[in-house]
Design an enzyme around this catalytic site. Sequence first.
Site, PDB file in Angstrom:
ATOM      1  N   ALA A  67       0.856  -1.185   0.000  1.00  0.00           N
ATOM      2  CA  ALA A  67       0.000   0.000   0.000  1.00  0.00           C
ATOM      3  C   ALA A  67       0.891   1.234   0.000  1.00  0.00           C
ATOM      4  CB  ALA A  67      -0.900  -0.019   1.223  1.00  0.00           C
ATOM      5  N   GLY A 110       0.819  -5.224   0.946  1.00  0.00           N
ATOM      6  CA  GLY A 110      -0.411  -5.311   0.146  1.00  0.00           C
ATOM      7  C   GLY A 110      -0.165  -5.914  -1.229  1.00  0.00           C
ATOM      8  N   GLU A 113      -0.259  -9.532  -0.620  1.00  0.00           N
ATOM      9  CA  GLU A 113      -1.667  -9.869  -0.322  1.00  0.00           C
ATOM     10  C   GLU A 113      -2.506  -9.851  -1.598  1.00  0.00           C
ATOM     11  OE1 GLU A 113      -1.824  -6.765   2.649  1.00  0.00           O
ATOM     12  OE2 GLU A 113      -2.176  -8.251   4.239  1.00  0.00           O
ATOM     13  N   GLU A 133       5.274  -5.291   6.897  1.00  0.00           N
ATOM     14  CA  GLU A 133       4.567  -4.278   7.686  1.00  0.00           C
ATOM     15  C   GLU A 133       5.157  -4.106   9.077  1.00  0.00           C
ATOM     16  OE1 GLU A 133       3.168  -6.638   5.824  1.00  0.00           O
ATOM     17  OE2 GLU A 133       1.406  -5.890   4.763  1.00  0.00           O
TER      18      GLU A 133
HETATM   19  N1  DAK Z   1       4.588   3.202  -0.639  1.00  0.00           N
HETATM   20  C1  DAK Z   1       4.988   4.377  -1.154  1.00  0.00           C
HETATM   21  N2  DAK Z   1       6.135   4.545  -1.833  1.00  0.00           N
HETATM   22  C2  DAK Z   1       6.923   3.452  -2.010  1.00  0.00           C
HETATM   23  C3  DAK Z   1       6.577   2.197  -1.502  1.00  0.00           C
HETATM   24  C4  DAK Z   1       5.337   2.094  -0.795  1.00  0.00           C
HETATM   25  N3  DAK Z   1       4.892   0.935  -0.307  1.00  0.00           N
HETATM   26  N4  DAK Z   1       7.557   1.326  -1.832  1.00  0.00           N
HETATM   27  C5  DAK Z   1       8.477   2.023  -2.515  1.00  0.00           C
HETATM   28  N5  DAK Z   1       8.091   3.314  -2.639  1.00  0.00           N
HETATM   29  C6  DAK Z   1       8.812   4.393  -3.311  1.00  0.00           C
HETATM   30  C7  DAK Z   1      10.016   4.841  -2.528  1.00  0.00           C
HETATM   31  O1  DAK Z   1       9.639   5.764  -1.524  1.00  0.00           O
HETATM   32  C8  DAK Z   1      10.846   5.453  -3.616  1.00  0.00           C
HETATM   33  O2  DAK Z   1      10.344   6.721  -3.920  1.00  0.00           O
HETATM   34  P1  DAK Z   1      11.340   7.992  -4.211  1.00  0.00           P
HETATM   35  O3  DAK Z   1      12.212   8.089  -3.014  1.00  0.00           O
HETATM   36  O4  DAK Z   1      12.109   7.557  -5.443  1.00  0.00           O
HETATM   37  O5  DAK Z   1      10.424   9.140  -4.422  1.00  0.00           O
HETATM   38  C9  DAK Z   1      10.590   4.565  -4.801  1.00  0.00           C
HETATM   39  O6  DAK Z   1       9.352   3.900  -4.529  1.00  0.00           O
HETATM   40  C10 DAK Z   1      11.660   3.504  -5.020  1.00  0.00           C
HETATM   41  O7  DAK Z   1      11.814   2.807  -3.801  1.00  0.00           O
HETATM   42  P2  DAK Z   1      13.235   2.633  -3.081  1.00  0.00           P
HETATM   43  O8  DAK Z   1      14.151   3.764  -3.379  1.00  0.00           O
HETATM   44  O9  DAK Z   1      12.961   2.343  -1.661  1.00  0.00           O
HETATM   45  O10 DAK Z   1      13.764   1.329  -3.849  1.00  0.00           O
HETATM   46  P3  DAK Z   1      14.761   0.223  -3.301  1.00  0.00           P
HETATM   47  O11 DAK Z   1      15.064  -0.636  -4.481  1.00  0.00           O
HETATM   48  O12 DAK Z   1      15.895   0.823  -2.550  1.00  0.00           O
HETATM   49  O13 DAK Z   1      13.906  -0.630  -2.246  1.00  0.00           O
HETATM   50  C11 DAK Z   1      11.950  -1.809  -1.434  1.00  0.00           C
HETATM   51  C12 DAK Z   1      12.825  -1.364  -2.660  1.00  0.00           C
HETATM   52  C13 DAK Z   1      10.709  -2.489  -2.005  1.00  0.00           C
HETATM   53  C14 DAK Z   1      12.737  -2.785  -0.593  1.00  0.00           C
HETATM   54  C15 DAK Z   1      11.584  -0.544  -0.608  1.00  0.00           C
HETATM   55  O14 DAK Z   1      11.062   0.441  -1.489  1.00  0.00           O
HETATM   56  C16 DAK Z   1      10.578  -0.821   0.468  1.00  0.00           C
HETATM   57  O15 DAK Z   1      10.914  -1.400   1.507  1.00  0.00           O
HETATM   58  N6  DAK Z   1       9.321  -0.410   0.235  1.00  0.00           N
HETATM   59  C17 DAK Z   1       8.269  -0.467   1.233  1.00  0.00           C
HETATM   60  C18 DAK Z   1       7.749  -1.861   1.377  1.00  0.00           C
HETATM   61  C19 DAK Z   1       6.668  -1.949   2.462  1.00  0.00           C
HETATM   62  O16 DAK Z   1       6.940  -1.643   3.629  1.00  0.00           O
HETATM   63  N7  DAK Z   1       5.471  -2.373   2.084  1.00  0.00           N
HETATM   64  C20 DAK Z   1       4.363  -2.535   3.002  1.00  0.00           C
HETATM   65  C21 DAK Z   1       3.511  -1.277   3.046  1.00  0.00           C
HETATM   66  S1  DAK Z   1       2.115  -1.431   4.146  1.00  0.00           S
HETATM   67  C22 DAK Z   1      -5.520  -3.169   3.640  1.00  0.00           C
HETATM   68  C23 DAK Z   1      -5.019  -3.282   2.349  1.00  0.00           C
HETATM   69  C24 DAK Z   1      -3.654  -3.185   2.130  1.00  0.00           C
HETATM   70  C25 DAK Z   1      -2.785  -2.947   3.189  1.00  0.00           C
HETATM   71  C26 DAK Z   1      -3.281  -2.841   4.479  1.00  0.00           C
HETATM   72  C27 DAK Z   1      -4.658  -2.933   4.709  1.00  0.00           C
HETATM   73  N8  DAK Z   1      -6.907  -3.325   3.889  1.00  0.00           N
HETATM   74  C28 DAK Z   1      -7.766  -3.840   2.798  1.00  0.00           C
HETATM   75  C29 DAK Z   1      -7.451  -3.137   5.204  1.00  0.00           C
HETATM   76  C30 DAK Z   1      -1.355  -2.896   2.900  1.00  0.00           C
HETATM   77  C31 DAK Z   1      -0.418  -2.344   3.693  1.00  0.00           C
HETATM   78  C32 DAK Z   1       0.976  -2.270   3.209  1.00  0.00           C
HETATM   79  O17 DAK Z   1       1.302  -2.792   2.164  1.00  0.00           O
END
Ligand code: DAK
Length: 259
Positions: A67, A110, A113, A133
């Site tokens: 997300a 997400g 998921e 998460e």
């Molecule tokens: N959200 C927003 N931006 C993101 C992102 C995300 N999840 N993942 C990556 N980006 C953005 C980064 O901020 C970066 O943006 P700029 O700095 O260039 O502006 C760009 O994408 C490239 O990412 P990185 O520079 O970080 O790239 P790397 O290769 O160094 O790293 C990475 C890749 C995938 C390891 C890293 O980006 C990362 O850890 N990303 C976050 C992963 C994460 O924590 N995902 C979980 C998010 S929480 C629900 C439905 C859905 C959900 C919950 C409830 N319901 C139906 C109730 C879901 C929740 C989640 O997914």
Amino acid sequence: MENIIVEYPYMDNEHVALVRLNRPKVLNALSTDLIKELVQALFELEDNPKVRSIILTGNDKAFAAGADIAQMVEASPIDQLNNERYRYWQQIGLISKPIIAAVNGYALGGGCELAMMCDLIVAGDSAKFGQPEIKIGTTPGAGGTQRLTRAIGKSKAMMLTLTGEMISARQADEWGLVAKVVPAKTLLQETYNLANTIAQRAPVAVKLCKQSVNKAYEMSLNDSIDFERRSYYLTFASQDQKEGMNAFLEKRSPEYKGN
Ligand code: DAK
């Protein structure tokens, strides 16, 4: 649509549609608009009688990295409760046609998921799966703790959700999360071959079969076997069952019409 591309890349085969998540700058982070457009696209394909199977994919770097954290960081619980994204999210489960996730790169949070909400996952060998998460102070909220546990078992699901660490495509294959792993470069072709094989089967039977497999996770064994048997009986109301069995006896290929 801004965040989704719907394609029929297989010009000679309109039975297979491809939906591409398209926010490459943020690794296809699942914003509210993206989820809304995705659901809209899926329902259009659901209503298109030509389409028999759907491929959902991202790009080489990411299926989806979760997300959109930027949209969530300041949210209150009530913001989350009222967020329309979650209402849309639920609706993905209403699509009766088979959806195959073709995953290269990251499928995180997400994104993982969403892949698990599809009927099966084909992974390119570059794919990485995880529920990170916990690393950003929250828990999976769209089925991650539940679908992952059903797919790979309690101990491994605990390890992934409590550490937030990723697993490779090979690991995901060994643990039963994905149907198969293919070279990243051939992911779409291989997934198309699978989608096309499914699209050649009797559409009514495909829908009923999808429902029956899903019931395995929702009902007691007795009830789901009962559901399966009724689905089986129901196929005998279809022209396609007559066509399939007659074609077999006449030693020819069946021509299914979806009725
Ligand atoms: N959200 C927003 N931006 C993101 C992102 C995300 N999840 N993942 C990556 N980006 C953005 C980064 O901020 C970066 O943006 P700029 O700095 O260039 O502006 C760009 O994408 C490239 O990412 P990185 O520079 O970080 O790239 P790397 O290769 O160094 O790293 C990475 C890749 C995938 C390891 C890293 O980006 C990362 O850890 N990303 C976050 C992963 C994460 O924590 N995902 C979980 C998010 S929480 C629900 C439905 C859905 C959900 C919950 C409830 N319901 C139906 C109730 C879901 C929740 C989640 O997914």
